[in-house]
Design a protein around this motif. Sequence first.
Motif, PDB file in Angstrom:
ATOM      1  N   ASP A  27     -30.132  -2.223   0.784  1.00 22.48           N
ATOM      2  CA  ASP A  27     -29.364  -1.761   0.064  1.00 22.48           C
ATOM      3  C   ASP A  27     -29.193  -2.464  -1.598  1.00 22.48           C
ATOM      4  OD1 ASP A  27     -28.694  -0.260   2.090  1.00 22.48           O
ATOM      5  OD2 ASP A  27     -26.803  -1.381   2.792  1.00 22.48           O
ATOM      6  N   ARG A  37     -32.911   2.279 -13.139  1.00 23.44           N
ATOM      7  CA  ARG A  37     -33.213   3.579 -13.592  1.00 23.44           C
ATOM      8  C   ARG A  37     -32.178   4.117 -14.822  1.00 23.44           C
ATOM      9  NH1 ARG A  37     -37.045   6.295 -10.546  1.00 23.44           N
ATOM     10  NH2 ARG A  37     -36.395   7.973 -11.259  1.00 23.44           N
TER      11      ARG A  37
ATOM     12  N   LEU B  10     -15.288  -6.995   8.895  1.00 25.62           N
ATOM     13  CA  LEU B  10     -16.424  -6.423   8.479  1.00 25.62           C
ATOM     14  C   LEU B  10     -17.393  -7.244   9.003  1.00 25.62           C
ATOM     15  CD1 LEU B  10     -15.735  -5.766   4.637  1.00 25.62           C
ATOM     16  CD2 LEU B  10     -15.843  -4.257   6.510  1.00 25.62           C
ATOM     17  N   PRO B  16     -21.370  -2.662   7.567  1.00 32.02           N
ATOM     18  CA  PRO B  16     -19.947  -2.985   7.003  1.00 32.02           C
ATOM     19  C   PRO B  16     -20.032  -2.055   5.560  1.00 32.02           C
ATOM     20  CG  PRO B  16     -21.463  -4.918   7.134  1.00 32.02           C
ATOM     21  CD  PRO B  16     -22.101  -3.931   7.918  1.00 32.02           C
ATOM     22  N   ALA B  17     -21.165  -1.829   4.875  1.00 30.51           N
ATOM     23  CA  ALA B  17     -21.126  -1.226   3.853  1.00 30.51           C
ATOM     24  C   ALA B  17     -20.390   0.046   3.910  1.00 30.51           C
ATOM     25  CB  ALA B  17     -22.439  -1.010   3.308  1.00 30.51           C
ATOM     26  N   ILE B  20     -16.446  -0.529   2.510  1.00 27.81           N
ATOM     27  CA  ILE B  20     -16.074  -1.314   1.309  1.00 27.81           C
ATOM     28  C   ILE B  20     -15.900  -0.717  -0.047  1.00 27.81           C
ATOM     29  CG2 ILE B  20     -17.111  -3.531   2.176  1.00 27.81           C
ATOM     30  CD1 ILE B  20     -19.520  -3.013   0.177  1.00 27.81           C
ATOM     31  N   GLN B  22     -16.360   0.527  -3.630  1.00 32.50           N
ATOM     32  CA  GLN B  22     -17.074  -0.304  -4.736  1.00 32.50           C
ATOM     33  C   GLN B  22     -18.158   0.342  -5.325  1.00 32.50           C
ATOM     34  OE1 GLN B  22     -15.679  -3.006  -6.100  1.00 32.50           O
ATOM     35  NE2 GLN B  22     -14.771  -4.527  -4.470  1.00 32.50           N
ATOM     36  N   TRP B  24     -20.920   2.737  -7.315  1.00 34.70           N
ATOM     37  CA  TRP B  24     -21.076   2.957  -8.661  1.00 34.70           C
ATOM     38  C   TRP B  24     -20.678   4.306  -9.075  1.00 34.70           C
ATOM     39  CZ3 TRP B  24     -22.099   0.746 -13.249  1.00 34.70           C
ATOM     40  CH2 TRP B  24     -22.379   1.846 -14.408  1.00 34.70           C
ATOM     41  N   ASN B 249     -23.619   2.464  -1.749  1.00 32.83           N
ATOM     42  CA  ASN B 249     -24.053   0.777  -1.610  1.00 32.83           C
ATOM     43  C   ASN B 249     -24.979   0.991  -0.400  1.00 32.83           C
ATOM     44  OD1 ASN B 249     -23.023  -0.216  -4.126  1.00 32.83           O
ATOM     45  ND2 ASN B 249     -21.164  -0.305  -2.972  1.00 32.83           N
ATOM     46  N   MET B 250     -25.104   2.067   0.269  1.00 28.66           N
ATOM     47  CA  MET B 250     -25.730   1.907   1.502  1.00 28.66           C
ATOM     48  C   MET B 250     -26.598   3.219   1.715  1.00 28.66           C
ATOM     49  SD  MET B 250     -23.257   2.528   4.706  1.00 28.66           S
ATOM     50  CE  MET B 250     -24.619   3.050   5.986  1.00 28.66           C
ATOM     51  N   SER B 251     -27.693   3.329   2.361  1.00 28.18           N
ATOM     52  CA  SER B 251     -28.456   4.537   2.542  1.00 28.18           C
ATOM     53  C   SER B 251     -27.543   5.780   3.523  1.00 28.18           C
ATOM     54  CB  SER B 251     -29.610   4.137   3.422  1.00 28.18           C
ATOM     55  OG  SER B 251     -30.505   5.222   3.433  1.00 28.18           O
ATOM     56  N   ASP B 255     -29.420  11.426   0.316  1.00 29.42           N
ATOM     57  CA  ASP B 255     -29.559  10.132  -0.535  1.00 29.42           C
ATOM     58  C   ASP B 255     -29.978  10.630  -1.872  1.00 29.42           C
ATOM     59  OD1 ASP B 255     -28.406   7.775  -1.330  1.00 29.42           O
ATOM     60  OD2 ASP B 255     -29.388   6.624  -0.166  1.00 29.42           O
ATOM     61  N   THR B 300     -26.862   8.576 -12.310  1.00 30.26           N
ATOM     62  CA  THR B 300     -26.974   7.839 -11.011  1.00 30.26           C
ATOM     63  C   THR B 300     -28.138   6.888 -10.428  1.00 30.26           C
ATOM     64  OG1 THR B 300     -28.338   9.573  -9.970  1.00 30.26           O
ATOM     65  CG2 THR B 300     -25.910  10.100  -9.770  1.00 30.26           C
ATOM     66  N   GLY B 301     -29.287   7.209 -11.320  1.00 28.26           N
ATOM     67  CA  GLY B 301     -30.510   6.369 -11.019  1.00 28.26           C
ATOM     68  C   GLY B 301     -31.104   6.917 -10.011  1.00 28.26           C
ATOM     69  N   TYR B 302     -30.781   8.024  -9.317  1.00 24.99           N
ATOM     70  CA  TYR B 302     -31.387   8.519  -8.269  1.00 24.99           C
ATOM     71  C   TYR B 302     -32.959   9.019  -8.715  1.00 24.99           C
ATOM     72  CZ  TYR B 302     -28.043   8.888  -4.594  1.00 24.99           C
ATOM     73  OH  TYR B 302     -27.057   8.547  -3.750  1.00 24.99           O
ATOM     74  N   ASP B 303     -33.929   9.196  -7.497  1.00 21.31           N
ATOM     75  CA  ASP B 303     -35.441   9.547  -8.216  1.00 21.31           C
ATOM     76  C   ASP B 303     -35.537  10.705  -7.485  1.00 21.31           C
ATOM     77  OD1 ASP B 303     -35.468   8.664  -5.363  1.00 21.31           O
ATOM     78  OD2 ASP B 303     -37.004   7.024  -5.959  1.00 21.31           O
TER      79      ASP B 303
END
Lengths: 233, 613
Positions: A27, A37, B10, B16-17, B20, B22, B24, B249-251, B255, B300-303
């Motif tokens: 992650d 990015r 956690l 655990p992600a 939490i 937090q 972006w 923060n996790m997959s 996504d 987001t910075g996603y691709d």
Amino acid sequence: MDALVKNVRIIAAFQKDKDISYISHLDVQRTLQRAFRRADLPLAYTNGYNPHPKLSFATALATGFSSAAEFVDIEFEREIEPDIFLERVNEMLPCGIHFVKAFVADSSLDTLSKLLSSAKYSISFNWEGEVSKTQVEEALQTIMTSTEVVVSKKTKSGIKPTNIRPDILEAHVVDLADESFGIELTGKLTAAGGLRIETFLNALYEKIGVSGFASVHRSGMYFIGSDLLPRLS
Amino acid sequence: MDSIDLEKLLTKVEKPARYIGQEWNMIKKSDYNYRFALCFPDVYEIGMSHMGSRILYHTINMLDGVYCERCYTPWTDMEKALRDADLPLYTMETKSPLKDFDIVGFSLLYEMCYTNILTMLDLSGIPFLAKDRSESDPILLAGGPCTVNPEPVADIFDVICIGDGEELDNEVILMARQCKKEGLNKKETLRRLASIEGVYIPSLYNVHTENGKYLETVPAQEGVPARVSRRILKDIDSAPYIGNQVVPNMSIIHDRVAVEVMRGCSRGCRFCQAGYIYRPVRERNEETLLKQAHDLVACTGYDEVSLLSLSTGDYSHLKTLLPKIIDSMLEKRVSVSLPSLRIDSDLREELEKMQSIRKGGLTFAPEAGTQRLRDVINKNVTEEDLLRAVRDAFEAGWAGVKLYFMIGLPTETDEDIQGIADLARKVSQCYYSVPKEKRGQGFRLTVSASTFVPKPWTAFQWCGQCTLDEIRRKQQVLRTAMKGVRGAELHCHPSMLSVLEAVFSRGDRRLTSVLIDAYRNGCRFDSWAEHFKPEEWENAFEKNGLTMDEYAYRQRALEETLPWSVIDAVVTDSYLKHEWKKALEGKTTKDCREGCNGCFGEKCENYCSISKR
């Protein structure tokens, strides 16, 4: 790709705070890639069907550990000032992850994982029973003066007794701000393996006779073979 | 919540992600006087993938002084950890217990998540039934597609929002806040909320039964609408979308950046509830979509960008949008994906372009094996369409194809089942007929046959579901027929889950006590095979003197008043009956883009732009 264009290599260190420590290594990788990015940095990508940014870590950090400095090696398509990199990427990172330093590295430098030698940890405890500072000091003393600390380690071929003593470089009790006490521990850490904190803690709990809930912080990471990277003094 | 308490929890749970926050782009507010908890009754990685929740998170937080926070069902390990530590379930943003909120709202996406609602309430110390809650408890609200038949959960919720939520939810929140300011109690507040179009207040209706049989639902007071009309967002193009998409923060499951190219579908497949309850088709403009995709990728910075809708291949401007969006994303190494491609979409060139960036599998849904049955369900796709589309895909280098079918459709015979295998065989032969140097390597043909579940507000809402024994037999027929189809893999599992889904889809208020008993018996995450406990569900039905069979298998008479008749989903009753009759005659209905079929009756003029063309 144009063979004349040389990628620029930056080595950078980031901290991972407690409140985001529960995200896994994978992650963190994804989080950094997305932050890069968003910051619109000129990342270099791998070729192939699923191009991904060229990013390699010195080592993984266990889920739940915080850290003062995790080292990562990043390739860029063109030159970028380390300070600009720091400024731009820090604006784009989620709360709890923050780059603290960055420098340009020569392409001839070995990979971080090959150079990695050891790491230092600060550990605080929530004990399940009554435990005095002296008890812990004595337990550490016993560990440090022994030539062998044998623990059972789970391996692919079953449970195997392993001597972890050679991997423990240094350990002592320290006073913490909230009037409790913790441990400062330095252990070997290389690409081939090294000291597992959980294993060490189990050995310690066994010596003391009381278990605890440990909060682990990696306070430093040490390397060999380059003056640019921190060395164990 | 104390950070050390949280830390201890956690360390005990997997992933655990999930717990939490937090992330972006998570919204932070400090100045607010009204709190809304946006709850999704499934785990984080599923809830975070839901586009509707993303929209509402943005639109609700656009309101001044209102803070909307997210909450998801804890996985069973976290549920246990919370119980053991005697800690309440908390929101992602401020880690607050649900009891601290003014409104706790749930998105109901599928019936098999209903037990998870109870988990979340239970962990928050909020009584399950509206009548058992006090003034100090939050107002409980529900929205989402399942609310077109809200009856199985009607006794749980104070407010049920029917239809598009982006305007409706904010109207409810603002009015409820005003009521709070005026010092109104819950009863008075609900009474006032009932005046908003699309709001159903179950406690303001009486349900009449005879010997336990449902008769009708009528308003208990004057001034309460006899039927609650589904809200329809008329202008989707100028409506706010999702703002700055939260980046987990996790997959998670989906996504990526998703832009909603349109809402609704014009095809009119007779089994498809979404096809009926999201009508009419409303499209976003190309420019709007290009801008949204660009902004979302930047923030987001996603691709990966996905063009989302019920049938993206039908988007009017797809032919011009696709090359534009692919080109604009190429430089940033962002790939474009289409999650729902119609077989008859003529997109060969674009497919090849998309593949040049990244290659995924292609999915087609013929739904039925023969043309006769496809005409019954109005899936207006021919064998030629399918074979042409897969040939294009194979020639463009794709090697992985998934085919989706349903078993147990009305009027189905073994010949139709045989037809599924025949179609799969032809697709397989098609791959091997493409020259080796042209086609991709490693052919994979996945044939998936799910069990048909009749849904309310469809042409098949009166149908008895095919019994589980008969489904098992049909699956055996299919397995035998599929033997020797080169490269094919068949997925079909007989499951009580589809029976239970049929029960709750068309259930009534008697099911609430069954649901609560099943929860008490340990039922959780029922759509997850590892958690589904059919015998506990059976016990819960038995305890309440009910059977699943009567809900799932019974053929309803066309004259019957159905439990969801208190809702007006805008598609008229007579239209659905007409569609059902046409289905039995094997007559198809045209795509409504080719001309209005009159599905809204008198309301066509007001709600649907197609009818004006």
